[in-house]
Scaffold this active site. Structure first.
Site, PDB file in Angstrom:
ATOM      1  N   ASN A 166     -40.469  40.386  -8.801  1.00 28.06           N
ATOM      2  CA  ASN A 166     -40.336  38.997  -8.170  1.00 28.06           C
ATOM      3  C   ASN A 166     -41.499  37.939  -9.159  1.00 28.06           C
ATOM      4  O   ASN A 166     -41.815  38.481 -10.089  1.00 28.06           O
ATOM      5  CB  ASN A 166     -40.499  38.417  -6.866  1.00 28.06           C
ATOM      6  CG  ASN A 166     -40.006  37.697  -6.658  1.00 28.06           C
ATOM      7  OD1 ASN A 166     -38.313  36.613  -7.297  1.00 28.06           O
ATOM      8  ND2 ASN A 166     -39.692  36.634  -5.759  1.00 28.06           N
ATOM      9  N   LYS A 167     -40.463  36.679  -9.300  1.00 22.42           N
ATOM     10  CA  LYS A 167     -41.464  35.701  -9.811  1.00 22.42           C
ATOM     11  C   LYS A 167     -42.939  36.008 -10.066  1.00 22.42           C
ATOM     12  O   LYS A 167     -43.904  36.225  -9.144  1.00 22.42           O
ATOM     13  CB  LYS A 167     -41.243  34.442  -9.372  1.00 22.42           C
ATOM     14  CG  LYS A 167     -41.690  33.156  -9.727  1.00 22.42           C
ATOM     15  CD  LYS A 167     -41.285  33.519 -11.794  1.00 22.42           C
ATOM     16  CE  LYS A 167     -39.914  33.585 -12.433  1.00 22.42           C
ATOM     17  NZ  LYS A 167     -39.264  33.622 -13.197  1.00 22.42           N
ATOM     18  N   ASP A 169     -35.647  40.210  -7.978  1.00 18.75           N
ATOM     19  CA  ASP A 169     -34.846  40.102  -8.971  1.00 18.75           C
ATOM     20  C   ASP A 169     -34.810  41.972  -9.453  1.00 18.75           C
ATOM     21  O   ASP A 169     -34.398  42.145  -9.571  1.00 18.75           O
ATOM     22  CB  ASP A 169     -36.066  39.811 -10.029  1.00 18.75           C
ATOM     23  CG  ASP A 169     -36.341  38.710 -10.234  1.00 18.75           C
ATOM     24  OD1 ASP A 169     -35.005  38.097 -11.142  1.00 18.75           O
ATOM     25  OD2 ASP A 169     -36.974  37.943  -9.469  1.00 18.75           O
TER      26      ASP A 169
END
Length: 343
Positions: free
Chosen positions: A244-245, A234
């Site tokens: 990121n997640k 991201d």
């Protein structure tokens, strides 16, 4: 001009988005006719994934021009941009896309065909995303050996982009080159993007996929059942630190411990040259209900306290390489990222 992919459809006066909250059981599209409706769709994760969010926001900006009624047009469009920008703080593609649209707006603000100019820019961005993802896939496929089992996290596929995907684009490209690939998709609590979206997407394409719980990954690595980890991003800092997640960092630590390559697949637009390291990346905190409830049912005691950061940051020392459309970036990351960006 029009656009139609699985993730989104632009008709010229509205944007239809596949409601990813309802997958895999219901395939339903939400129609957005105003920039406020687009902002709501991003905030509520009707659409998600950094590249998809960016392009969605671009079309939201176009609709914002149509929403204009009276007063200063430039002030109005600044307000439109702010409304869209405050939906998700971590994904840099959102801000990249809005800045690009704003630049085109100010360059053409006095033109009679301003709406058409902005619409064409958003469409250009959408089609560029597809080509970029295919280039990422081609570059990444060279790193994947025939017969590999790939672990992926969250959903960085066609659903997270306009089409094709980043991390799943690498897997698709490897398959298209004739390699035999098996995928482990961890469920990705609390929103279950792996179980709901990645598994659904890969099954649609006929790619062998297993859903695993998030806490299985380390044991499967230790048993030699995973050959590589490929994730999306991201936001990537100038030194290669990657947001990121949530849960990505844990996988990177486990991969390092078990000598398994850990790859990040993302477009160059996900790299934020204004962020020196991951410590500067803002992390979105989401609603407690996403943790305390599953499928609309409460699974935790009433009144329990909850932490729900949507993302974590994986430091560059845990990353084997970053796969972009312009090539594969390896350590030293900051030096090589600057070369890719031309800064």
């Amino acid at each position: 001009m029009k656009l139609k992919t699985k993730t989104m459809e632009w008709s010229g006066d509205s944007l239809k988005l596949l409601d990813q909250r309802k997958l895999p059981f219901i395939e339903e599209y939400v129609e957005c006719k105003t920039h406020e409706e687009v902002a709501h769709a991003i905030k509520e994760m009707i659409v998600r994934g950094a590249p998809a969010i960016g392009v969605t926001a671009a079309f939201g900006y176009v609709l914002g021009l149509r929403d204009y009624k009276t007063g200063s047009l430039t002030d109005w469009m600044k307000q439109v941009k702010e409304t869209l920008a405050r939906t998700r703080p971590t994904a840099v593609n959102l801000f990249w896309a809005l800045n690009r649209m704003e630049k085109v707006f100010f360059e053409n603000v006095d033109r009679e065909n301003l709406f058409e100019i902005l619409e064409n820019e958003a469409l250009k961005m959408a089609y560029e995303d597809i080509e970029v993802n295919k280039a990422i896939g081609k570059n990444g496929a060279q790193l994947i050996k025939d017969g590999s089992t790939i672990l992926t996290h969250c959903n960085a596929g066609a659903l997270a982009t306009v089409d094709y995907g980043t991390a799943l684009g690498v897997i698709r490209a490897a398959m298209e080159s004739g390699k035999r690939i098996r995928v482990f998709a961890d469920e990705t609590r609390p929103y279950l993007q792996g179980a709901r979206l990645t598994a659904w997407e890969l099954m649609k394409d006929g790619i062998e996929v297993y859903v695993i719980t998030d806490n299985m990954a380390g044991w499967l690595m230790k048993k030699g059942l995973i050959d590589a980890v490929v994730v999306g991003a991201d936001r990537i800092a100038l030194n290669g630190d990657t947001a990121n997640k949530i849960g990505t960092y844990s996988l990177a630590v486990l991969a390092k411990r078990n000598n398994i390559p850990f790859y990040v697949a993302a477009p160059v637009s996900t790299i934020d040259p204004t962020i020196k390291s991951g410590e500067e990346i803002p992390i979105e905190e989401r609603r407690p209900e996403e943790v305390t409830h599953c499928g609309g049912n409460r699974i935790a005691p009433e009144g329990v306290k909850v932490l729900n950061p949507a993302f974590d940051v994986t430091e560059n020392t845990l990353i084997t390489a970053i796969i972009t459309e312009k090539g594969v970036i390896r350590p030293p990351f900051e030096e090589n990222i600057k070369k890719i960006l031309g800064v």
